[in-house]
Every structure is written in C-alpha cells, then in structure tokens.
Design a protein around this motif. Structure first.
Motif: not given
Length: 925
Positions: A7, A9-11, A14, A42, A46, A102
C-alpha cells in the motif's frame, strides 16, 4: 506486513503517475483523458502477473532490447537500460526483489508503455534530444564498468515453460543508422549472421554487392576478414531456427518458388562438414515451408477449400508443434550472454534428426494425398485424402511413415464421423458441406450416393486414374456406405415412431472421441501379449500402463478419449501428436494399423446403431406391446386358443352345412368378432374374414370354401414392420391348413348311423347294409387315426414348442432386425413343420388325399344312413366304392409312412419321428 508495504509503494506510485502522464501526453488533471490514463496505469500495474514464468519473460524482453541496442551501435543506451533495471529491482542488500514485489509490476508497465524503444532512441539521436545528453553523461559515470553486462539483473535462468515466439532480436525495425562508433565483437557477429532485420549491407545478395557505396563496401570487407569462431556457432544456429519459422533470403539460404536452397557463395567457416550440415537443413525447411503455405491457404479459406482440409490443416499444425517447441527452447538456450554449454551444429543436427525425418515423411504424404480443390469436386478431394492416407497405412514399408499417416488418419476421420453424428443428432440424413459419400435421399426413398468415378476415357490423366483406382478400392468408403444404409433404416424407423428427439439423447459423446478411445484400446490389447511374453509380469504391467499415462500427460486441441479397462469412466484427453508419439515409443516394429483402424471405425459406427436398436426394442416391447400382438395372432390364426376358436369354427362348419343362401363374409366376420369379444374385448374388432370368391359358396365343397377364406388383422404401421404382408399371407396359409384339419376331424367325429344299422341281430346273418356301414365305420376310424396323429404333431410339437421359442428370442433380441429375423425364422420353421414349403409337397399331397377321402366317406356314409341301398345292384355299387376307398386309403397310408421314413432317415428331420412311429409301414388291418 507485506500488504502494508504494498500500500505504501502504491501511494508513491500514485504521486509519480500524474507527472509521468503529463510529461507523456500533456493532459491537464482536469481533462477527462487524464483520468482515463491514470485509471489505465493503475489497473495495468495491479493486474500484471507476478510469478516465475512472467518474471522470466520480462527478463527476456529486457535482454532482447539490450542486444538490439548494442547491435544498432547504441551501447550507451543498452548500458543505461541495464543499470536502470538493476537499480529498480535490486534491494539495498544487493538481492533482487521477490516476484510478487511492486517493482516488477512497475517495470512491466513501463516496458508495455514504451512500445518500440529502438525507434525512439534513433529518433532522439536524429533530433538531438536533451535525453541523449543525459544518456551520454550517464555513460561517462558508468564508464568504469567497461561495458560489462550486469549478470545479476539478467540471470541465465530462461528455461521455464515459456511458449513465447522467437526472442525480440527478430523483430523487424527501420533501417539501422550508419556505423559511427567501434562495434562490440558480439555485435559484429550478430550483424554478420543476423536474419533480414540486420543492416542492409550485410544482407545484400551477390548481385547487389557491386552497387553498394564505398563506405558500405569497406565496412563489409572489414567484417568479412574475421572467421567465425567455433564457440560462436550459435549465430548460424539462430539463423537456421529463424528460417524454420520465417523463411526468407539470408546469408546462408535463398528461396526459389517454394524450395529452400543453400547459397553457393555464402561465407562459411573453413570446415568441410559445416556446409554439409547447413545444406542438410534445406530439405526440412522446404517441407515446413510448403506445409505452412498449404495451411495458410486453407485456413484463410482461399478458394473455398473442403471442410475436411480445415481439419487436416489443424492436424498438420499439431504435428509441427513439437518441432517448433524444441526450436524455441534451443533459441532461448543459445543466447550468447546466458550460454552455459557449447552450442555446436553437431549436437543441433543430432537432436533435430527425428523431427526432420518426421517432416520428410509428412511432406511425402501431404504431396501425394492433397489435390487442388479448384479442379476437383469437394467430395472427391475429401474422399481421396482419407483414401490415400489409409492406402499408405495399408502398404507402407517405413515405420515412421506409417505412424505419421496413422496420426493424420485419426485427425481427418473426425470429419466423416461429425457428419454421421449430425445425422443422429437431427434425425435426418443430409450433407450441407457436399463432401460426404451420401448427398441425400431420393423422393422414392433410399439414399443417393455420390459418384467417385473419374474415368474420362482417353482424356483421363495418370493422376485421375490413380485417384479413381484408390476410391474404388478404398475399404473405408465401402464401410461408410454400408453403415449409411443401416443408419437410414434406423432413422426411418425412429421417425416413423415419432421419436426423433430420442436420437439426441443417444449422441451425448462425440463419435470421434469414441473412435480414438477404441483405437487406443485396440493398440493396448495388441501390445500387451507381446510385452508379457518378453518381460517379467511386474515389468509388463508397469509398461502396459505407460501408453495411457504418456497420453494423459499431453493435452491439446484435438481430444482423445481413453477408457480404463477396469472401469467405464473416460480418462483425460490427448492430441493427435500424442498418438504419433505413443506409436513411436511403444513399438519398434510395424503394427497392424489397417485392421485396427477398420475395427475401431466399425465398432464406433455400430455403437450408435446399437443404441438406436436398443431404443427401438424398448419402444416395441414396452409401448407397442409386440409380444401381445404375437400371442393374439397365434391364438386366432393358429387356433391355439382352442376353446374360443372351437366355438368359432364349429359355427363356421355348421353354416357351411346349411348354406341355402350361401356364405357372406360379413356374417363370417360377425360370427368371429362375437366369439372373440367375450375373451378379447379390446382387440376383437381388429379381425375380419374375407372370401376370395363368392360364386361357389352355395355349390362348392367345404374345403374349397376354406381355401378361399382369408383372415385379416388390422395392424398399426409400426407393428406392420414386423408382421408384414408376407408374414400375414403365411399366417393365412397356416390358418387354412389347420382349419382343413379341424373340419376333417369335425366331419368324421360327426358321422353316426341310426341304431338299426349299428346293431344287427345277435345270431342272424348280417345284411349288406349292416356290412357296408361297418366297413365305412372302420375306414372312418383309419382316417380319424391318421388325422389325429397329424393334428397332435402340429398342435404340440410344432405350434406350442415353436411359439415358446420365438417368444424367448424376441424377448432377448437387441435390435428390431433381430426381432424381424426371429419372427421370420419362426414362420419358416412353422411352415416347414406343417408341410407347406417346397420340400414338404409330397407329404402335403398325401394329407390332401386324406381330406378328399373324408369327403368321399362322408357322402357314402350319408347314402347308407338314408337307406339308399334297396336292391342287390345298388349294394354291389356301394361295395365296389368301399373297396376303392379302402384301397385308396391303404395306398395313401403306405405313401405317408414311406415318405416320412425317408424324411427322417435321409433329410434328418427328426421332429417327424413321432409321425413315423404312428404311420408304420404295416397296413392298418
């Protein structure tokens, strides 16, 4: 913990994605397209897979881009790419991130977004982009690495289950830039032996070499001075692999029409066997080129090829797939940077030899079996294809060739079986593809078979003569023709019963799957005794299972349904390729594939016929009550219901005796129906009596009237298939014969004299009238004795025993044809026992003589009973007539006794033994 890290890393991603989208597209954040690009990025990150195979494929893509960058004199871009990837996927401790991390997903997204990095790098060089300056600066920073590849980022573990096409170095690009910098040695080798996407001056043909400019000539000359080291033979091997997949004019080979030939002026190492090895590849390259060209024509539907050719093309592609997979595996393993063992032409040729042998035989079969569909009808093309392949199976002398033909036959058999399967599914015979041997049905009924005759007299070509001979002698076409007639009979019967929907329930499995299952079982049954005789029992049992297990491990598009011997459940499926591989592995000699194929096909077609027969038997036995109809016919026609039929024929005989106004069929029918209504209230109205002629019903004898009687039983059309007109005529013959015997016995038993004639005076002399009456009584007894013996033989030995046997046969029948045959045999046997066939004409003549004697005795009896004897002259006439009657009976008795003895002794009719004992050769007095 891992999910929390993902999470975070996804932030970060983004936060970076909007900047990346703005720099690439120029969209503002308020633009609708900006939101679409962000959502796409995204979802792509994913949704990307993260497993061993996907990571391996990703590394190969990076390696391919890096190699092309070096070949195109963009080594600085290659070094920057490798170091950037290394920094992206390497942790602080120097180890790579796990597959689920990721970073790998982000790398996959960036590569997918780049589309074509080589062209982008060339365009930046031409336009002088600021990115090039940054790359050059980065190259100076990384100059200490001396151009070495980062092996930790791209390890040589590329031997997974990757089924991708050739590596990225084979992608076509735009023209390469002029050589401006010194080239890497590996890049020189790739430029020299790379296929058609390498720089133009290295792909020039000899005729074009003189037209090249000075710079190109000098560059090519400088490259040609270097001989190919034996350790770098992976370069020509890769070109050979490329030629198998995409044949084109290259350094070693050239294409003339549809044939691959080696270039005589090709630059090769100074090794004698090298040219021989490279020349040996030309023949399998030609084979695979021609086969793929045919498959491309068929699958593109050029000229509307026959439907069977589509199935045949799929089978060809399946047989080529193992070789393609092997070549792709070799191509992955011989990449220069990841080679762990030497790649030599010797090893490559040795490993490819079985595939090349298969290709040689496959091309031979293909060229002999396929004809141009533009010049021949579709059904001729399809029939000749399977006939020729089956002929190779019959007469082939090479094991590989026969096994390849067998695998092809298992594939193309699918078409004919699909057509027959559709017949059962829809309950009608049709040929929408216009390729089957049956075109349809005629208006009068019956199948219309297509003509396979290609004889045009003197204009017949040798090819047409060969095709004509093969099609006429093909056992498969004869087998299909015979089964087509049987299927027509079954479908007509099922449609007549209005049960067409029931055939869909029968065809749950594909006929082709059943055919392959029976073929596999037959191969196992044939090989099992051979293995048991040469190996120990334990080894034999384990080897016996190998054929099944080897097939179960291979799945594909064309399914082969196998059955375990211990159960009836189907196992896994296999491809046509698996059939070939198992035939090659399981036996080192020639197998009797011709008989196995014919038996498997025959059993497969019989399976549906047996299912339809079982359905028909069930309908006839449970719904139409066939046995009840048979019992009713026997009870009435054959007079087996003695009490009921005695009432009927007694009234009938009385009407014959008192016929002042003659006999009318309507009165006979009323008499019969009234008699039957008490016992058979639901079926009595189905019977009626008819007379062939009415003109002699007043004056004709009783036997003449009986012979003109015809008993009619109204049957439904479906029951009439068993009790047809011929059967009903036979029943009427039996009915008339038995009725004649009943009338004779009824007549003789009804003859009685008055008391004065029967009893004379105790001591007085007998009068002529009394003597005559007693002689007639003795003759009556003789005839009654003979007829009673015949009657007992017919009613007990023939009717009762045979009736019980036919009920058992019909109850055990498995098809409607067996029921019809059982009933037909029953009638023929019954006619033989009743002396109504040709071989019983002599005995029938003697029995008819007895019937005539009954009429004579009855007339004389009536004359004596009415005291017609009034003088000596009349007495003398009656005495002479009685003498003639006695003589006639004695001759008739002797004739019957002699004929019966011969029938038993000479013709072996043991069922007449009881009659032989009754009709002894001795005279009756």
């Amino acid at each position: 913990m891992q999910n929390k890290m993902m999470d975070e890393q996804m932030k970060v991603i983004d936060e970076i994605l909007p900047k990346l989208i703005k720099s690439l597209t120029g969209f503002s954040e308020k633009d609708r397209n900006f939101k679409l690009c962000r959502d796409f990025a995204r979802s792509r990150i994913n949704a990307s897979d993260s497993d061993d195979s996907s990571i391996s494929m990703l590394k190969r893509r990076i390696l391919g881009i890096s190699e092309r960058l070096e070949v195109e004199n963009l080594a600085h871009f290659s070094k920057l790419l490798e170091n950037s990837v290394c920094k992206l996927v390497t942790q602080s401790n120097g180890e790579e991130y796990r597959e689920s991390h990721i970073h790998w997903k982000l790398l996959d997204f960036l590569l997918a977004l780049s589309k074509n990095p080589l062209n982008g790098a060339r365009r930046m060089l031409r336009e002088g982009s600021h990115v090039v300056q940054q790359v050059c600066a980065a190259e100076e920073i990384l100059s200490g690495e001396n151009g070495e590849r980062v092996e930790d980022v791209l390890p040589p573990d590329l031997n997974g289950d990757d089924t991708d096409e050739l590596s990225d170095w084979t992608e076509s690009e735009d023209e390469a830039l002029p050589v401006e910098h010194s080239m890497h040695p590996a890049a020189k080798m790739f430029l020299r032996y790379l296929p058609g996407d390498s720089p133009a001056h290295h792909r020039k043909t000899p005729g074009e070499a003189s037209d090249s400019d000075d710079s190109e000539t000098s560059s090519s000359a400088s490259l040609s001075e270097d001989r190919v080291p034996f350790s770098l033979l992976h370069c020509p091997i890769r070109e050979v692999i490329w030629m198998f997949f995409h044949p084109d004019n290259c350094n070693f080979y050239r294409i003339e029409e549809d044939t691959v030939k080696i270039r005589q002026d090709a630059e090769m190492p100074n090794i004698i066997v090298f040219r021989k090895f490279m020349a040996d590849f030309a023949q399998p390259m030609t084979a695979i080129l021609r086969i793929r060209t045919f498959c491309k024509r068929v699958l593109s539907a050029e000229g509307s090829p026959p439907q069977m050719y589509f199935i045949y093309a799929e089978a060809l592609r399946d047989l080529l797939r193992p070789m393609e997979e092997y070549l792709l595996d070799v191509e992955k393993r011989i990449t220069p940077e990841i080679m762990n063992e030497p790649a030599t032409l010797l090893n490559f040729c040795h490993a490819l030899e079985p595939h090349c042998q298969m290709l040689k035989h496959l091309l031979k079969i293909h060229e002999s079996a396929v004809v141009e569909w533009k010049y021949f009808p579709r059904h001729i093309c399809s029939a000749f294809l399977q006939a020729k392949i089956f002929h190779i199976i019959q007469s082939g002398l090479n094991r590989v060739e026969v096994n390849v033909a067998a695998s092809l036959f298992t594939g193309i058999a699918q078409f004919y079986l699909q057509v027959i399967h559709s017949w059962w599914s829809f309950g009608k015979i049709s040929d929408e593809q216009k390729e089957f041997i049956v075109s349809g049905r005629s208006a009068e009924g019956g199948l219309i078979f297509r003509s396979f005759n290609l004889d045009r007299g003197a204009k017949t070509t040798p090819k047409e003569k060969e095709m004509n001979d093969l099609l006429e002698q093909c056992p498969i076409l004869a087998l299909l023709k015979g089964h087509s007639n049987q299927i027509e009979e079954r479908l007509d019967a099922i449609n007549a019963l209005d049960r067409a929907g029931s055939t869909r329930m029968m065809t749950t499995n594909s006929l082709w799957q059943d055919f392959l299952a029976k073929f596999t079982t037959a191969i196992e049954d044939y090989l099992a005794p051979l293995q048991e005789s040469s190996e120990e029992s334990s080894q034999s049992s384990s080897s016996y299972v190998n054929f099944r297990q080897g097939t179960l491990e291979k799945g594909g598009k064309l399914f082969l349904q196998l059955f375990q011997k211990s159960t009836s459940k189907p196992s896994e499926h296999s491809t046509v390729v698996s059939v070939l591989q198992n035939l090659m592995d399981r036996s080192k000699g020639m197998l009797p594939l011709e008989g196995i194929f014919r038996n498997a096909l025959n059993e497969t077609l019989n399976t549906e016929i047996q299912a339809s027969d079982k359905l028909m038997v069930e309908i006839y036995s449970k719904e139409l009550n066939l046995l009840e109809h048979l019992r009713l016919i026997r009870r009435v026609f054959l007079l087996e219901d003695s009490a009921t039929m005695f009432t009927f024929y007694s009234r009938l005989f009385e009407d014959m005796e008192s016929r002042q106004e003659g006999i009318h069929p309507l009165s006979l029918t009323i008499n019969l129906q009234n008699t039957l209504s008490a016992v058979y209230p639901e079926s009595h109205s189905k019977f009626r009596l008819e007379l062939a002629s009415l003109h002699n019903t007043k004056t004709g004898s009783a036997l003449q009237i009986i012979r003109q009687l015809s008993l009619i039983y109204k049957l439904s059309p479906n029951i009439a298939k068993v009790f047809d007109e011929a059967s009903m005529r036979s029943y009427n013959r039996l009915f008339g014969f038995l009725l004649s015997i009943k009338w004779s016995l009824w007549t003789l038993e009804g003859l009685k004299f008055t008391k004065s004639f029967s009893i004379g005076s105790a001591y007085g002399s007998l009068t002529e009238t009394v003597r005559t009456s007693r002689r007639l009584a003795i003759i009556r007894f003789w005839i009654l004795y003979a007829l009673n013996n015949i009657h007992f033989h017919l009613m007990s030995e023939a009717l009762q025993r045979l009736g019980h046997e036919v009920e058992q046969r019909i109850g055990a029948a498995e098809s409607l044809q067996e029921i019809i045959h059982a009933h037909s045999d029953y009638l023929n046997t019954l006619l033989e026992h009743c002396f109504l066939l040709t071989d019983g004409e002599k005995l029938l003549t003697g029995i008819n003589q007895l019937f005539h004697l009954v009429q004579v005795v009855r007339s004389e009896w009536v004359a004596v009973d009415k005291e017609c004897v009034s003088d000596d002259e009349n007495a003398f006439d009656i005495e002479s007539q009685i003498d003639q009657i006695e003589k006639t009976y004695v001759e008739c008795h002797r004739f019957l006794a002699t004929t019966l003895s011969k029938e038993v002794a000479i013709n072996g009719k043991t069922y007449l033994s009881a009659l032989v004992s009754a009709f002894d050769r001795r005279l009756p007095y």
